[in-house]
Scaffold this motif. Structure first.
Motif, PDB file in Angstrom:
ATOM      1  N   TYR A  62       0.843  -1.195   0.000  1.00 29.52           N
ATOM      2  CA  TYR A  62       0.000   0.000   0.000  1.00 29.52           C
ATOM      3  C   TYR A  62       0.882   1.251   0.000  1.00 29.52           C
ATOM      4  O   TYR A  62       1.820   1.347   0.791  1.00 29.52           O
ATOM      5  CB  TYR A  62      -0.917   0.027   1.225  1.00 29.52           C
ATOM      6  CG  TYR A  62      -1.729   1.298   1.326  1.00 29.52           C
ATOM      7  CD1 TYR A  62      -2.915   1.425   0.610  1.00 29.52           C
ATOM      8  CD2 TYR A  62      -1.283   2.379   2.086  1.00 29.52           C
ATOM      9  CE1 TYR A  62      -3.637   2.600   0.669  1.00 29.52           C
ATOM     10  CE2 TYR A  62      -2.003   3.551   2.144  1.00 29.52           C
ATOM     11  CZ  TYR A  62      -3.187   3.656   1.433  1.00 29.52           C
ATOM     12  OH  TYR A  62      -3.904   4.832   1.478  1.00 29.52           O
ATOM     13  N   ARG A  63       0.572   2.195  -0.878  1.00 32.68           N
ATOM     14  CA  ARG A  63       1.341   3.439  -0.963  1.00 32.68           C
ATOM     15  C   ARG A  63       0.512   4.588  -0.401  1.00 32.68           C
ATOM     16  O   ARG A  63      -0.647   4.789  -0.778  1.00 32.68           O
ATOM     17  CB  ARG A  63       1.748   3.733  -2.402  1.00 32.68           C
ATOM     18  CG  ARG A  63       2.605   2.654  -3.028  1.00 32.68           C
ATOM     19  CD  ARG A  63       3.191   3.090  -4.369  1.00 32.68           C
ATOM     20  NE  ARG A  63       4.207   4.139  -4.176  1.00 32.68           N
ATOM     21  CZ  ARG A  63       4.874   4.714  -5.174  1.00 32.68           C
ATOM     22  NH1 ARG A  63       4.620   4.352  -6.427  1.00 32.68           N
ATOM     23  NH2 ARG A  63       5.781   5.641  -4.943  1.00 32.68           N
ATOM     24  N   ARG A  64       1.116   5.347   0.496  1.00 33.49           N
ATOM     25  CA  ARG A  64       0.402   6.411   1.181  1.00 33.49           C
ATOM     26  C   ARG A  64       0.143   7.612   0.275  1.00 33.49           C
ATOM     27  O   ARG A  64       0.951   7.948  -0.609  1.00 33.49           O
ATOM     28  CB  ARG A  64       1.193   6.868   2.412  1.00 33.49           C
ATOM     29  CG  ARG A  64       1.422   5.765   3.425  1.00 33.49           C
ATOM     30  CD  ARG A  64       1.793   6.333   4.767  1.00 33.49           C
ATOM     31  NE  ARG A  64       0.685   7.105   5.319  1.00 33.49           N
ATOM     32  CZ  ARG A  64       0.739   7.749   6.485  1.00 33.49           C
ATOM     33  NH1 ARG A  64       1.861   7.733   7.178  1.00 33.49           N
ATOM     34  NH2 ARG A  64      -0.313   8.414   6.925  1.00 33.49           N
ATOM     35  N   LEU A  65      -0.976   8.289   0.493  1.00 35.65           N
ATOM     36  CA  LEU A  65      -1.323   9.507  -0.224  1.00 35.65           C
ATOM     37  C   LEU A  65      -0.758  10.689   0.554  1.00 35.65           C
ATOM     38  O   LEU A  65      -0.989  10.810   1.758  1.00 35.65           O
ATOM     39  CB  LEU A  65      -2.838   9.651  -0.351  1.00 35.65           C
ATOM     40  CG  LEU A  65      -3.616   8.414  -0.801  1.00 35.65           C
ATOM     41  CD1 LEU A  65      -5.089   8.766  -0.968  1.00 35.65           C
ATOM     42  CD2 LEU A  65      -3.048   7.849  -2.095  1.00 35.65           C
ATOM     43  N   ARG A  66      -0.051  11.574  -0.131  1.00 36.53           N
ATOM     44  CA  ARG A  66       0.634  12.657   0.572  1.00 36.53           C
ATOM     45  C   ARG A  66       0.201  14.055   0.147  1.00 36.53           C
ATOM     46  O   ARG A  66       0.091  14.962   0.970  1.00 36.53           O
ATOM     47  CB  ARG A  66       2.138  12.520   0.367  1.00 36.53           C
ATOM     48  CG  ARG A  66       2.744  11.261   0.956  1.00 36.53           C
ATOM     49  CD  ARG A  66       2.511  11.164   2.442  1.00 36.53           C
ATOM     50  NE  ARG A  66       3.408  10.190   3.075  1.00 36.53           N
ATOM     51  CZ  ARG A  66       3.440   9.947   4.373  1.00 36.53           C
ATOM     52  NH1 ARG A  66       2.628  10.589   5.180  1.00 36.53           N
ATOM     53  NH2 ARG A  66       4.284   9.053   4.864  1.00 36.53           N
ATOM     54  N   SER A  67      -0.020  14.259  -1.147  1.00 35.41           N
ATOM     55  CA  SER A  67      -0.369  15.595  -1.634  1.00 35.41           C
ATOM     56  C   SER A  67      -0.956  15.452  -3.033  1.00 35.41           C
ATOM     57  O   SER A  67      -1.274  14.343  -3.474  1.00 35.41           O
ATOM     58  CB  SER A  67       0.862  16.504  -1.652  1.00 35.41           C
ATOM     59  OG  SER A  67       1.834  16.016  -2.565  1.00 35.41           O
ATOM     60  N   HIS A  79      -9.420  -0.069   6.852  1.00 40.82           N
ATOM     61  CA  HIS A  79     -10.282  -1.116   6.293  1.00 40.82           C
ATOM     62  C   HIS A  79      -9.474  -2.339   5.867  1.00 40.82           C
ATOM     63  O   HIS A  79      -9.974  -3.459   5.927  1.00 40.82           O
ATOM     64  CB  HIS A  79     -11.080  -0.562   5.110  1.00 40.82           C
ATOM     65  CG  HIS A  79     -12.250   0.280   5.523  1.00 40.82           C
ATOM     66  ND1 HIS A  79     -13.451  -0.258   5.930  1.00 40.82           N
ATOM     67  CD2 HIS A  79     -12.389   1.622   5.609  1.00 40.82           C
ATOM     68  CE1 HIS A  79     -14.285   0.717   6.249  1.00 40.82           C
ATOM     69  NE2 HIS A  79     -13.671   1.871   6.054  1.00 40.82           N
ATOM     70  N   LYS A  80      -8.241  -2.130   5.458  1.00 40.87           N
ATOM     71  CA  LYS A  80      -7.413  -3.240   5.000  1.00 40.87           C
ATOM     72  C   LYS A  80      -6.833  -4.040   6.158  1.00 40.87           C
ATOM     73  O   LYS A  80      -6.635  -5.262   6.044  1.00 40.87           O
ATOM     74  CB  LYS A  80      -6.271  -2.697   4.127  1.00 40.87           C
ATOM     75  CG  LYS A  80      -5.695  -3.724   3.167  1.00 40.87           C
ATOM     76  CD  LYS A  80      -6.718  -4.129   2.116  1.00 40.87           C
ATOM     77  CE  LYS A  80      -6.097  -4.926   0.993  1.00 40.87           C
ATOM     78  NZ  LYS A  80      -7.119  -5.360   0.010  1.00 40.87           N
ATOM     79  N   THR A 106     -11.707  -3.670   0.475  1.00 40.60           N
ATOM     80  CA  THR A 106     -11.469  -4.546   1.612  1.00 40.60           C
ATOM     81  C   THR A 106     -11.242  -5.988   1.177  1.00 40.60           C
ATOM     82  O   THR A 106     -10.395  -6.696   1.740  1.00 40.60           O
ATOM     83  CB  THR A 106     -12.647  -4.474   2.602  1.00 40.60           C
ATOM     84  OG1 THR A 106     -12.832  -3.109   3.027  1.00 40.60           O
ATOM     85  CG2 THR A 106     -12.393  -5.327   3.839  1.00 40.60           C
ATOM     86  N   VAL A 107     -11.985  -6.432   0.170  1.00 41.62           N
ATOM     87  CA  VAL A 107     -11.862  -7.824  -0.280  1.00 41.62           C
ATOM     88  C   VAL A 107     -10.834  -7.992  -1.394  1.00 41.62           C
ATOM     89  O   VAL A 107     -10.560  -9.117  -1.816  1.00 41.62           O
ATOM     90  CB  VAL A 107     -13.227  -8.377  -0.744  1.00 41.62           C
ATOM     91  CG1 VAL A 107     -14.247  -8.323   0.381  1.00 41.62           C
ATOM     92  CG2 VAL A 107     -13.749  -7.634  -1.976  1.00 41.62           C
ATOM     93  N   ASP A 108     -10.268  -6.887  -1.865  1.00 37.98           N
ATOM     94  CA  ASP A 108      -9.226  -6.953  -2.899  1.00 37.98           C
ATOM     95  C   ASP A 108      -8.031  -7.720  -2.332  1.00 37.98           C
ATOM     96  O   ASP A 108      -7.527  -7.401  -1.253  1.00 37.98           O
ATOM     97  CB  ASP A 108      -8.818  -5.531  -3.284  1.00 37.98           C
ATOM     98  CG  ASP A 108      -7.929  -5.483  -4.523  1.00 37.98           C
ATOM     99  OD1 ASP A 108      -7.174  -6.453  -4.753  1.00 37.98           O
ATOM    100  OD2 ASP A 108      -7.963  -4.467  -5.237  1.00 37.98           O
ATOM    101  N   SER A 109      -7.565  -8.726  -3.052  1.00 34.86           N
ATOM    102  CA  SER A 109      -6.455  -9.545  -2.562  1.00 34.86           C
ATOM    103  C   SER A 109      -5.118  -8.818  -2.634  1.00 34.86           C
ATOM    104  O   SER A 109      -4.135  -9.270  -2.051  1.00 34.86           O
ATOM    105  CB  SER A 109      -6.373 -10.852  -3.357  1.00 34.86           C
ATOM    106  OG  SER A 109      -6.143 -10.595  -4.736  1.00 34.86           O
ATOM    107  N   THR A 110      -5.070  -7.692  -3.333  1.00 36.19           N
ATOM    108  CA  THR A 110      -3.838  -6.920  -3.452  1.00 36.19           C
ATOM    109  C   THR A 110      -3.889  -5.709  -2.516  1.00 36.19           C
ATOM    110  O   THR A 110      -4.918  -5.412  -1.896  1.00 36.19           O
ATOM    111  CB  THR A 110      -3.613  -6.423  -4.880  1.00 36.19           C
ATOM    112  OG1 THR A 110      -4.451  -5.275  -5.132  1.00 36.19           O
ATOM    113  CG2 THR A 110      -3.929  -7.509  -5.893  1.00 36.19           C
ATOM    114  N   TYR A 111      -2.769  -5.008  -2.440  1.00 39.43           N
ATOM    115  CA  TYR A 111      -2.693  -3.776  -1.662  1.00 39.43           C
ATOM    116  C   TYR A 111      -2.565  -2.560  -2.579  1.00 39.43           C
ATOM    117  O   TYR A 111      -2.176  -1.486  -2.131  1.00 39.43           O
ATOM    118  CB  TYR A 111      -1.511  -3.842  -0.694  1.00 39.43           C
ATOM    119  CG  TYR A 111      -1.769  -4.746   0.492  1.00 39.43           C
ATOM    120  CD1 TYR A 111      -2.139  -4.237   1.730  1.00 39.43           C
ATOM    121  CD2 TYR A 111      -1.657  -6.132   0.368  1.00 39.43           C
ATOM    122  CE1 TYR A 111      -2.386  -5.064   2.812  1.00 39.43           C
ATOM    123  CE2 TYR A 111      -1.900  -6.977   1.437  1.00 39.43           C
ATOM    124  CZ  TYR A 111      -2.267  -6.432   2.663  1.00 39.43           C
ATOM    125  OH  TYR A 111      -2.514  -7.271   3.729  1.00 39.43           O
TER     126      TYR A 111
END
Length: 250
Positions: A71-76, A102-103, A193-198
């Protein structure tokens, strides 16, 4: 509060996985809340007084673990819509935090922690906060949706029956003006939430489009120096020249 006292049989494997390549700097918070941040050479976890320190520490470990999973964070970000540009810092922080929650919530439960310990002590006021939001008239779609995200956040102190009641109140807000938007948010969050990826981009794009953000670019960094390669567009692509033209007369 000492780090060693928060590592137990419940979270030990998670702790080992998170700290395999990066050490943790554990420090007192300067804003009376827990938080975490993964940097290039370390992980910073800030803490404050709470009734459930072990669960709060595990919560922050799960944030870091979620990011390590991809998972990549949102910054701007940037937007051709001036109203959205002004709101982007808030939107990025809100969506980023809630998407991670949620993840990682199911893992929190699997480790044996109770739902009401998923958040800090202030969560006890969540019901009142949401109720006050519903009662406040004339809110924008962004404002009322941010409160809706608090309601549908996983875990916490609000009982499921009460959540259902409050969701119905949201759907009646402003004579049902945002009913379909809330339904869309529910579907997007379930899909994520049910997505198997990040990989959250397509789900985040869906949320931003529900909010009517228009031509917007979201960055994984705190500035736009790496525009556009280190982020993603919500609709069509645009250039720095397009941005300059959009705000030339403002």
């Amino acid at each position: 509060m000492q780090l060693k006292n928060l590592i137990t049989d419940a979270n030990r494997e998670l702790y080992k996985r998170v700290t395999e390549n990066l050490p943790i700097q554990f420090k007192k918070s300067n804003n009376n809340s827990w938080g975490s941040n993964k940097e290039e050479k370390r992980i910073i976890i800030s803490h404050c007084e709470t009734n459930h320190p072990e669960a709060s520490f595990t919560h922050e470990l799960l944030h870091i673990d979620t990011q390590m999973q991809g998972y990549r964070r949102l910054r701007s970000g940037l937007s051709l819509n001036s109203a959205v540009l002004e709101q982007l810092p808030f939107l990025c922080e809100m969506i980023d935090n809630e998407f991670q929650h949620h993840k990682m919530y199911s893992k929190f439960l699997q480790l044996g922690y109770p739902p009401h310990e998923f958040y800090n002590d202030a969560d006890a006021q969540a019901d009142q906060y949401v109720s006050n939001g519903i009662e406040a008239k004339g809110q924008s779609l962004t404002s009322i949706t941010s409160i809706y995200f608090t309601l549908i956040a996983p875990g916490g102190s609000i009982p499921s029956e009460r959540i259902a009641t409050l969701k119905n109140e949201f759907r009646k807000y402003d004579q049902g003006a945002f009913r379909e938007r809330f339904d869309d948010i529910d579907k997007i969050i379930h899909a994520w939430t049910v997505d198997s990826t990040y990989h959250a981009e397509r789900h985040i794009i869906d949320v931003l489009n529900v909010l009517g953000c228009g031509d917007t670019w979201v960055s994984y960094f705190h500035n736009a120096e790496n525009f556009p390669q280190d982020g993603f567009f919500t609709t069509r692509t645009f250039t720095i020249d397009d941005i300059n033209k959009a705000y030339a007369s403002k």
